[in-house]
Design an enzyme around this catalytic site. Sequence first.
Site, PDB file in Angstrom:
ATOM      1  CB  SER A  59      -0.932   0.033   1.225  1.00 10.03           C
ATOM      2  OG  SER A  59      -1.202   1.325   1.673  1.00 10.03           O
TER       3      SER A  59
ATOM      4  CE1 TYR B 202      -3.944  -0.561   5.524  1.00  9.69           C
ATOM      5  CE2 TYR B 202      -2.782   1.513   5.226  1.00  9.69           C
ATOM      6  CZ  TYR B 202      -3.371   0.383   4.692  1.00  9.69           C
ATOM      7  OH  TYR B 202      -3.378   0.209   3.332  1.00  9.69           O
TER       8      TYR B 202
END
Length: 588
Positions: A394, A407
């Site tokens: 990501s 995250y």
Amino acid sequence: MDQTTQPRTVGHLRPVADNIWIVDAGRIRAAGLPLPVRMTVIRLASGDLLLHSPTRFSDGLREELERLGPIRYLLAPNVAHWMFLPDWQAALPIARVYAAPGLSERQRVRRSGLRIDRELTDVTPDEWSEDLQLVLITAPLFSEVAVFHRPTRTLILTDLVQNLSPEGLGVLPRAAARLLGMTAPDGKAPAFLRWLLRLGGRAVQLAAARLIALAPERVIFAHGRWFEAGGTTQLRRALGWLLDGSPEARRLIQDLKGTRVVVTGASSGIGRATALALAREGASLALAARRETVLKDLAAECETLGARAIAVGTDVTDADAVKRLAEQAVQSFGGIDVWINNAGTGVFGAYQDADLALHRKTIEVNLLGTMNGAYAVLPLFLRQRRGTLINNISLGGWAPTPFAAAYTASKFGLRGFSASLRQELAAHKDIHVCSVFPAMVDTPGFVHGANMSGRTLDPGPLLYRPEDVAETFVQLIHAPRDEVAVGWPARLGQVSYALARWPTERLMSTAVRFLLARAKGAPRSQGAVLAPIAAGTAVSGGWLGRKKLPPAGQLSKIGLAVGVGGLALLLIARGRGRQPAPRARARR
């Protein structure tokens, strides 16, 4: 027999293959050119008829068609081929109208009163799946659904190829058609459509490669001489302008038949898109996620596309379960060639406002889940001396995201873990560790993640499609690379954080705080972080559809084209403004 010598009956059915007919319906005028138009008729295994790009309605043609079977489906395969549909729908009100994406939003379509029952994607409707496979081609201001009839290996296009017979045109139309590149025997999409398709970029190139990889025996299209024999060779030539500049697309023409792939997080979003993309390439798939029932349906869909697929209910945070996943893949397929670690989750909100269990689970899924996958498959790769490990990371692995501390921690850790593995395995030239860094993607992940902010989340206008990431995975299987960004915002995040850490952090923090302060209130939700939920089983999260926006790749190209055009006009205007004024004539 060359089609120029074939007898033609305008406006009547002509069989071309088992359960395939065409209707050549004379000419229409489009942009001043007299274009021959063609409808293709498909009789499905159910006995129902599908009319692809219906031509002008008549009672006589309807009666002729109904002798073949009931007309159940009317297909508008691209955004330009719908004009005759209202008359067909009026005559056949129970027939379902399926259309290319975006058609229902067009003002002329709305004014016509045409009812569109379903807009299509790459996923073939269940009622067609026994016979057909769909390939979606999308570009700015254009979309087309290509239809492949598997039993006869017939590919049906609309405007992607146009191949007008020059002898049927007058002098001026013939010159115009040649200028646009539409004349037989070397016809292709007209120049203006080629420009739009080029703006579609890699997604269009890869879709074209998929069409060729289908290896059609014949190719039918709406305008001009279709390819009755040698379909694959002629299609490759007609699409050469699109493929020649794309090594990735050319590699995709060689399918992945028999390649054994494990995909985690496969029940929705990027994982589901990846499973379907690989199924079209003929791969053998072991699909893993917590929702086993959803996986079984996906495995069945993959098998209708020609793949072998098994569904293995797996929680990637359980190392023993991941080990069993690897064992089942080996037992079913004899080995593993590619392992895609795609399972992921997240918590959004102030760190202290979320239960620590949510943060812990985020680390376990994103980081430890990937480590469990690598631990299960690397011994096998080392024994067979080859294999590709793909870790979906990501943008958050390059640049931190405020209000997503766990995250971000997991993604930074995952980037370091992947780089370390590459260093360890450097001596094994046929074992690859690939890191993928997507920008924001339109997936159900926004439903599955925990939202503890008390605010409605909006991912913004620049959203990439899950299929964009899936296509990147497919490319990496063909040609592994260490690190790949999907979308320019991901690469921009990497560069800006590396070169200007403090300004980047401040800018991101200020922007997110500003947006949150103005967002509507929303209930706090744990999503699917701690336990699976029923919601969100599709490829897309539906954000682009609700916002009525094109994918970020197309939106960026449109913005770039507008910007370049505006700059050119500005420079021209300034250049003219600097020209010296003409001298006044001297009076005599």
